[in-house]
Design a protein around this motif. Structure first.
Motif, PDB file in Angstrom:
ATOM      1  N   LEU B 642      -8.335   8.070  11.939  1.00 24.98           N
ATOM      2  CA  LEU B 642      -8.914   9.555  12.460  1.00 24.98           C
ATOM      3  C   LEU B 642     -10.311   9.763  11.753  1.00 24.98           C
ATOM      4  O   LEU B 642      -9.982   9.597  10.205  1.00 24.98           O
ATOM      5  N   ASP B 643     -11.098  10.020  12.137  1.00 24.49           N
ATOM      6  CA  ASP B 643     -12.477  10.679  11.481  1.00 24.49           C
ATOM      7  C   ASP B 643     -12.135  11.914  11.050  1.00 24.49           C
ATOM      8  O   ASP B 643     -12.316  13.073  11.873  1.00 24.49           O
ATOM      9  N   GLY B 644     -11.894  12.346   9.773  1.00 29.80           N
ATOM     10  CA  GLY B 644     -11.632  13.403   9.205  1.00 29.80           C
ATOM     11  C   GLY B 644     -12.844  14.001   8.338  1.00 29.80           C
ATOM     12  O   GLY B 644     -12.843  14.894   7.643  1.00 29.80           O
ATOM     13  N   LEU B 735     -20.098  19.221  -0.997  1.00 31.42           N
ATOM     14  CA  LEU B 735     -20.065  17.958  -0.778  1.00 31.42           C
ATOM     15  C   LEU B 735     -19.712  17.596   0.792  1.00 31.42           C
ATOM     16  O   LEU B 735     -19.486  16.458   1.084  1.00 31.42           O
ATOM     17  N   THR B 736     -19.799  18.682   1.444  1.00 29.42           N
ATOM     18  CA  THR B 736     -18.973  18.156   2.945  1.00 29.42           C
ATOM     19  C   THR B 736     -19.698  17.306   3.727  1.00 29.42           C
ATOM     20  O   THR B 736     -18.800  16.427   4.209  1.00 29.42           O
ATOM     21  N   ASP B 737     -21.039  17.329   3.585  1.00 31.58           N
ATOM     22  CA  ASP B 737     -21.663  16.166   4.545  1.00 31.58           C
ATOM     23  C   ASP B 737     -21.706  14.896   3.529  1.00 31.58           C
ATOM     24  O   ASP B 737     -22.173  14.035   4.268  1.00 31.58           O
ATOM     25  N   ALA B 738     -21.544  15.152   2.418  1.00 32.83           N
ATOM     26  CA  ALA B 738     -22.042  13.783   1.571  1.00 32.83           C
ATOM     27  C   ALA B 738     -20.726  12.778   1.908  1.00 32.83           C
ATOM     28  O   ALA B 738     -21.067  11.518   1.531  1.00 32.83           O
ATOM     29  N   MET B 739     -19.503  13.109   1.953  1.00 30.89           N
ATOM     30  CA  MET B 739     -18.431  12.415   2.104  1.00 30.89           C
ATOM     31  C   MET B 739     -18.107  12.356   3.478  1.00 30.89           C
ATOM     32  O   MET B 739     -17.488  13.364   3.986  1.00 30.89           O
ATOM     33  N   GLY B 740     -17.907  11.505   4.113  1.00 28.66           N
ATOM     34  CA  GLY B 740     -17.115  10.979   5.187  1.00 28.66           C
ATOM     35  C   GLY B 740     -15.698  10.716   5.010  1.00 28.66           C
ATOM     36  O   GLY B 740     -15.182  10.385   3.707  1.00 28.66           O
ATOM     37  N   VAL B 741     -14.707  11.080   5.977  1.00 31.91           N
ATOM     38  CA  VAL B 741     -13.195  10.979   5.729  1.00 31.91           C
ATOM     39  C   VAL B 741     -12.598   9.983   6.806  1.00 31.91           C
ATOM     40  O   VAL B 741     -12.884  10.591   7.914  1.00 31.91           O
ATOM     41  N   ILE B 742     -11.927   9.169   6.371  1.00 33.89           N
ATOM     42  CA  ILE B 742     -11.033   8.347   7.208  1.00 33.89           C
ATOM     43  C   ILE B 742      -9.441   8.420   7.005  1.00 33.89           C
ATOM     44  O   ILE B 742      -9.046   8.259   5.849  1.00 33.89           O
ATOM     45  N   ASN B 743      -8.873   8.791   8.007  1.00 34.32           N
ATOM     46  CA  ASN B 743      -7.426   9.123   7.800  1.00 34.32           C
ATOM     47  C   ASN B 743      -6.714   7.816   8.255  1.00 34.32           C
ATOM     48  O   ASN B 743      -6.783   7.560   9.532  1.00 34.32           O
ATOM     49  N   LEU B 744      -6.382   7.067   7.442  1.00 31.82           N
ATOM     50  CA  LEU B 744      -5.450   5.846   8.152  1.00 31.82           C
ATOM     51  C   LEU B 744      -3.699   6.078   8.064  1.00 31.82           C
ATOM     52  O   LEU B 744      -3.595   6.106   6.915  1.00 31.82           O
ATOM     53  N   GLU B 796      -5.842   9.099   2.864  1.00 26.79           N
ATOM     54  CA  GLU B 796      -7.370   9.827   3.054  1.00 26.79           C
ATOM     55  C   GLU B 796      -8.281   9.202   2.327  1.00 26.79           C
ATOM     56  O   GLU B 796      -8.303   9.010   1.010  1.00 26.79           O
ATOM     57  N   LEU B 797      -9.284   8.402   2.821  1.00 24.90           N
ATOM     58  CA  LEU B 797     -10.161   7.671   2.217  1.00 24.90           C
ATOM     59  C   LEU B 797     -11.610   8.452   2.331  1.00 24.90           C
ATOM     60  O   LEU B 797     -12.100   8.866   3.417  1.00 24.90           O
ATOM     61  N   HIS B 798     -12.033   8.941   1.113  1.00 21.41           N
ATOM     62  CA  HIS B 798     -13.384   9.748   1.123  1.00 21.41           C
ATOM     63  C   HIS B 798     -14.485   9.014   0.732  1.00 21.41           C
ATOM     64  O   HIS B 798     -14.231   8.119  -0.390  1.00 21.41           O
ATOM     65  N   VAL B 799     -15.442   8.624   1.573  1.00 17.95           N
ATOM     66  CA  VAL B 799     -16.419   7.617   1.558  1.00 17.95           C
ATOM     67  C   VAL B 799     -17.797   7.970   1.652  1.00 17.95           C
ATOM     68  O   VAL B 799     -17.960   9.055   2.497  1.00 17.95           O
ATOM     69  N   PRO B 800     -18.795   7.635   0.693  1.00 21.53           N
ATOM     70  CA  PRO B 800     -20.018   8.211   1.037  1.00 21.53           C
ATOM     71  C   PRO B 800     -20.431   8.018   2.249  1.00 21.53           C
ATOM     72  O   PRO B 800     -20.380   6.923   3.181  1.00 21.53           O
TER      73      PRO B 800
END
Lengths: 210, 973
Positions: B642-644, B735-744, B796-800
């Motif tokens: 999921l793109d969080g 930093l909301t837009d700085a980090m994308g989030v992938i929910n695996l 939940e992976l927080h990625v640049p």
């Protein structure tokens, strides 16, 4: 394993003719048919920092003094330092290289947080006035100066760097998520003036000229 | 097309360039520069439309859109002001509000029904008996009205917007406006000059009379225009009508595009430091019987028709005027070949001697103290009755044009909408502003000046005053400009006559609403004795002309009829838009501004179906099956992504960062340990829960925390606001837009992640509720949290953000062998609902507090020293049995899930459904609801009322929560 690449929030409908790979970014140096200006240049790969401290005047990011008054900016050695308020400054590294991140905890790297573009050329401010009611050419203010306000209805930081005819230009940042729609809005507003995407080389030449 | 002049220096048409257009299906030609109305007039059209109520024939009366007489349907757009709209090739023009044609309107009999429609008849008659009202209303509305627009009409054209800034904005590009602009510009100021007409010049432009010994007014206008256009710091915006002026000198308008412009119309919003209004005057209509019959027109209309558009208004014209411009027009038109059998001037004396001589030289008979009392002719003027002003002597004259004008009305709209108050001035007979708004100045004819040099001098004075407002001028210069004006003629004496000696049954004070002088008398006789009331009772001034015709005649007549010794009555309030335009112009370009995540493009390519959620666009589904069954089942049995990225993400640091967190979060934030994830919530002062998220301690006094998507934009201000008196030293970075989030998520999530990262991913190496930072391929820094929102093993992976696509592809690649699939927001919603994890806004609303939704365990009740936001209210709410409580329920008899928001009822409303879905994991319909306390016990039967259920309830039963994996083994596996 897939290639590791970094993607800019800015996508132009133009063909790059010269690119450079820099820290996993594909930095476009030149697009085909850049025309005679005005231009929009994607600088999203350039480092941006947030600096917050109760004693801001004691900080000297990259050896530069933070301006005393909010909304004043200073450009030195390719680094633009903008005083946002009493305790906060934004720092844009406009040169192409990747400087060392300052070790001080007061700094936060916000490069990823925003899109970052420059709009340069004689019609730059005519394009801007279609999207914002901020007075980017206010003669009462000395360049460079910072605005924190709406541009195409989106909160932005905009720094007027030069308002001298052909050399006119500004840089703009806003939340990265608005990338698609902000670029569409700027390009749509600029179409009547012949706004074209340009590569970083165009920006470098321009910033050196002002 | 009639023969048109092509030799006049004042012309704005090019007769050499023919513009074709269609009128009522037939092809005609106009000249380049024509308005639609002048092109029609040149082609012999005299009746343009029929009036609103009485269907009286209406013709070319004014030139600046003062009335609706010439409003027509153009290219399917109704109510186009043809007298101000330039003719374009191939326009299709039709009459409007006619049954038949404007020439022969079957509804024309309405003109004889005026006895049945006195002022306010709508209010008086139609409700007795009440049952006739719906029938009568339908018929009246059918008979009345102006243009019609098809519901599916798509507005053609390009619309834009512009927000310029300037030091001085000058409204009006006439001589006063231009001199004001020049005076301000000479000081180096940035000036914007707005002019409603397509060219500069104003009142000077169309006048061929002598301005000085060496120049005509027209030549002077051209000279001023050249001077203005030569200065770089004057921005000239022609064809730009002023629409409003607001506080702090915000000036709005709209501009009509020229050939080659990128827009057809654009909205203009100017922020100025100072404003000069030099909008001049329109003519004050002369009131007499049939004063709006086609062939009756203002003096300026007749003169401009000839001098600007190159055609005479007719063959034989009678003049009934009350000002020198009327005399000047008569002389000019006579010289161009118009026969003028008689020239009646309301005034007994006071005329310009030079004009009187010119009239006499041409042997035009001038009757001083005479006025038109009736225009004759069924559809067009054929004869005029003139009377002495005292009504004792009367004469008839044949003619095909009656030029009629009582005086002038200053266009004070820009001043009035900016809160200037008008006061009657006995000398000019104008209503003029008593006090001007701050940094706003008036100049020119609107102040009563008629002498050309004085008009310009008043403009210069206003320009210098505006420059002074911009701290760029001197008192002495202003003094000199004032002194210069003392040597020039002052404001001219205005004609006092309001109405000719007539009864007023067919004397129209407002053309747009068919309001007669008699209607105004009726209104006053009924007690509506001030213009604001008369306007609403009789309709005078309510039409699309924005009061252009009744304007100042209404208060003047109201005062006269009541024999008021002193005119304290004011004109009706003018409001923006001073000049109406189309909604599409206000809409402008209307860019959609939404945020997208770094995964937007890839998810669209993967079949994502997107929805707007607040400022974001998110993938809600990944198939056209909006139950998201496949996505849900894949997460439960396999692994999904999921793109969080829309989650709010923040860094808070500095010596007092922990204190700030203690203030806004309900939990004891000092228990937040490095390497662990702490789930907590924020409340408002009412104890109502406004946000939830996780907090991670990065270092001493350095934290990373998340908020819900909807709260991200307010979080920094929220925390600053609630710590504003504490003088704490901390910094917040969004930093909301700085980090994308992938929910695996899913039982295979670990296997997928293990292929991408090189840290110990075992349950002991990276346990539930733990936080880790690592790099992927020694390059991409990741902040990882082991959470379980959807009730499965989840990371939940927080990625640049710039690396998001790369990581997403890596995971997709690694998960291929496990059948990894995307899942969207709807699947996530169902998955977490089965687990009874709440989403604020879904399981809560504005009044729901922390305790209502079972999150009381988060609240550190003893930490009163931190003055936690909401704690006082929560303390009071403890044990309050009147509040709603969140319960789980399942549907009876394996029934379907009710709609979200459906009501829980018995004999009263007892609560509502928060979320309910047919659960594929549980094979039954389950949901959560907020219900009254006494209904929260397990086994309670809930009656559910849905929209359009027609009283047929469906039923559910309260059951324990969570529904899925109640022991939480799956997310901790």
């Amino acid at each position: 394993m897939k290639d590791i690449k970094r993607y800019s929030p800015v996508q132009f409908k133009a063909n790059p003719v010269k690119t450079e790979n820099r820290d996993n970014w594909d930095v476009v140096m030149e697009y085909s048919g850049e025309g005679e200006g005005p231009w929009i240049v994607d600088l999203s790969h350039c480092m941006r920092l947030d600096l917050q401290d109760a004693n801001l005047s004691a900080k000297t990011p990259f050896g530069i003094d933070v301006p005393d008054v909010p909304c004043r900016s200073v450009l030195a050695n390719g680094v633009l330092v903008n005083r946002m308020n009493g305790t906060q400054a934004s720092i844009y590294h406009l040169a192409g290289d990747a400087p060392e991140m300052p070790g001080d905890a007061a700094y936060t790297d916000v490069t990823e947080n925003t899109l970052f573009v420059a709009i340069i050329g004689k019609a730059a401010f005519q394009i801007c006035e279609k999207l914002s009611n901020l007075d980017f050419t206010d003669p009462a203010r000395e360049t460079p100066f910072l605005f924190q306000g709406p541009f195409s209805h989106v909160p932005c930081q905009i720094v007027t760097l030069c308002r001298d005819g052909e050399k006119s230009g500004l840089v703009l940042t806003c939340s990265r998520g608005y990338g698609r729609d902000m670029i569409h809005a700027i390009c749509h507003a600029g179409a009547e003036f012949g706004l074209k995407p340009a590569g970083e080389a165009r920006f470098t030449t321009w910033i050196e000229s002002i | 097309m009639t023969n048109r002049f092509n030799h006049l220096p004042t012309l704005k048409i090019d007769t050499g360039e023919k513009i074709p257009f269609t009128y009522k299906g037939k092809k005609y030609y106009g000249a380049k520069g024509d308005t639609i109305a002048t092109a029609l007039y040149a082609n012999g059209v005299r009746i343009y439309a029929r009036s609103l109520k009485y269907h009286r024939p209406r013709g070319f009366y004014s030139m600046d859109g003062e009335c609706s007489n010439t409003m027509m349907d153009v290219d399917g757009i109704p109510n186009v002001r043809t007298e101000t709209t330039l003719l374009k090739p191939n326009m299709e023009i039709r009459e409007q509000n006619v049954k038949g044609s404007a020439e022969n309107d079957l509804m024309g009999f309405m003109d004889k029904m005026d006895w049945a429609m006195p002022a306010g008849f709508y209010y008086d008659v139609m409700h007795k008996p009440a049952k006739i009202w719906p029938v009568a209303m339908k018929q009246i509305r059918k008979a009345a009205g102006i243009g019609k627009l098809a519901p599916d009409f798509v507005m053609p054209g390009k619309y834009d917007e512009i927000y310029p800034n300037c030091d001085v904005c000058v409204i009006g590009g006439g001589p006063a406006g231009m001199t004001a602009a020049l005076a301000a510009a000479e000081k180096g100021l940035r000036v914007i000059l707005m002019e409603a007409r397509p060219w500069l010049g104003g009142n000077f432009d169309y006048r061929s009379a002598e301005y000085t010994d060496r120049q005509t007014y027209n030549e002077r206008a051209e000279q001023l225009a050249r001077d203005v256009e030569a200065l770089d710091n004057i921005r000239v915006m022609t064809h730009t009508a002023n629409v409003g002026v607001y506080n702090n000198n915000l000036v709005t308008g709209f501009q009509i595009g020229r050939d080659g412009d990128a827009f057809d119309e654009r909205y203009v919003e100017i922020r100025a430091n100072a404003v000069v209004a030099a909008t001049g005057c329109i003519e004050r209509p002369l009131l007499f019987d049939n004063n709006e019959r086609p062939g009756v027109m203002q003096a300026g209309t007749a003169l401009r028709m000839a001098n600007t558009y190159g055609m005479l208004p007719g063959k034989k014209a009678v003049f009934s005027i009350g000002h020198d411009l009327g005399l000047e027009a008569a002389v000019a038109l006579f010289d161009l070949g118009l026969s003028i059998p008689i020239l009646a001037d309301i005034r007994e004396d006071g005329q310009d001697p030079a004009l009187l001589k010119a009239v006499a030289d041409r042997k035009i008979t001038l009757l001083k103290g005479w006025v038109a009392t009736q225009a004759h002719g069924r559809k067009q003027v054929k004869k005029v009755t003139l009377k002495s002003v005292d009504g004792t002597v009367e004469k008839d004259f044949d003619c095909d044009v009656l030029v009629a004008s009582a005086g002038f009305t200053p266009l004070t709209g820009p001043l009035v909408v900016n809160q200037a108050k008008l006061k009657h001035d006995a000398h000019t007979n104008f209503f003029l502003p008593a006090d001007l708004p701050k940094k706003m100045h008036a100049a020119g004819r609107m102040l009563g000046y008629e002498d050309g040099v004085a008009i310009e001098a008043s403009g210069r004075l206003a320009g210098l005053q505006a420059a002074f407002d911009c701290e760029n001028g001197s008192i002495s210069e202003i003094g000199e400009a004032k002194k210069a004006m003392e040597d020039l003629p002052g404001p001219a004496r205005g004609a006092k006559l309001v109405t000719a000696p007539v009864k007023g049954r067919k004397t129209f004070i407002c053309f747009d609403e068919d309001t007669t002088v008699k209607n105004v008398k009726q209104s006053i006789d009924k007690g509506f004795d001030v213009p604001e009331l008369i306007k609403r009772f009789s309709g005078a001034g309510l039409g699309p002309g924005q009061g252009g015709i009744p304007g100042h005649n209404l208060p003047l007549f109201t005062a006269k009829y009541q024999a008021l010794p002193d005119i304290k009555i004011r004109p009706t309030t003018v409001r923006p838009p001073l000049v109406p335009t189309m909604i599409s112009t206000y809409a402008g370009t209307n860019h959609n501004m939404f945020k997208i995540t770094p995964m937007d493009d890839m998810q669209r390519r993967d079949g994502g179906v997107f929805r707007n959620i607040g400022v974001w666009q998110r993938a809600r589904y990944f198939s056209r099956d909006f139950s998201s069954k496949a996505e849900i089942e894949n997460v439960r049995s396999n692994v999904g992504m999921l793109d969080g990225s829309t989650l709010g993400k923040f860094r808070i640091h500095g010596p007092d960062a922990l204190k700030a967190l203690q203030r806004v979060y309900v939990s004891d934030m000092s228990k937040c340990r490095e390497g662990r994830v702490k789930y907590t919530a924020m409340c408002n002062d009412d104890g109502c829960v406004i946000d939830d998220g996780v907090v991670v301690k990065l270092a001493e006094n350095d934290y990373y925390f998340t908020t819900s998507t909807g709260r991200a934009g307010q979080t920094v201000e929220w925390i600053r606001y609630h710590t504003r008196y504490d003088n704490w030293d901390f910094a917040l970075v969004n930093l909301t837009d700085a980090m994308g989030v992938i929910n695996l998520s899913g039982p295979n999530a670990r296997k997928v992640l293990e292929k991408v990262v090189d840290i110990d991913m075992s349950n002991t190496g990276f346990g539930f509720s733990e936080y880790k930072e690592f790099s992927i391929a020694e390059t991409i820094p990741v902040k990882a949290m082991r959470l379980g929102f959807v009730g499965e093993l989840s990371y939940e992976l927080h990625v640049p953000s710039s690396y998001m696509q790369s990581v997403w592809l890596m995971l997709k690649d690694a998960g291929k062998e496990f059948g990894i699939q995307n899942f969207g927001v709807e699947a996530q919603n169902v998955l977490r609902m089965e687990k009874c994890h709440i989403i604020l806004g879904q399981e809560s609303e504005q009044r729901t507090n922390l305790l209502d939704i079972g999150l009381g365990f988060l609240w550190a009740r003893k930490l009163s020293e931190w003055k936690k936001v909401g704690a006082v209210a929560l303390r009071q709410a403890q044990g309050d049995d009147s509040r709603l409580t969140l319960v789980g329920f399942k549907m009876e008899n394996n029934g379907r899930a009710p709609k979200d928001g459906a009501l829980i009822v018995d004999e009263k409303v007892r609560g509502y459904i928060a979320t309910a879905r047919d659960s594929f994991s549980l094979n039954e319909a389950v949901g959560m609801a907020l219900v009254e306390k006494h209904m929260s016990a397990e086994g309670t039967r809930l009656g559910i009322f849905e929209d359009e259920c027609e009283g047929e309830l469906i039923y559910g039963t309260v059951v324990p929560m969570p529904f899925y994996d109640p022991e939480g083994k799956r997310m901790k596996m």
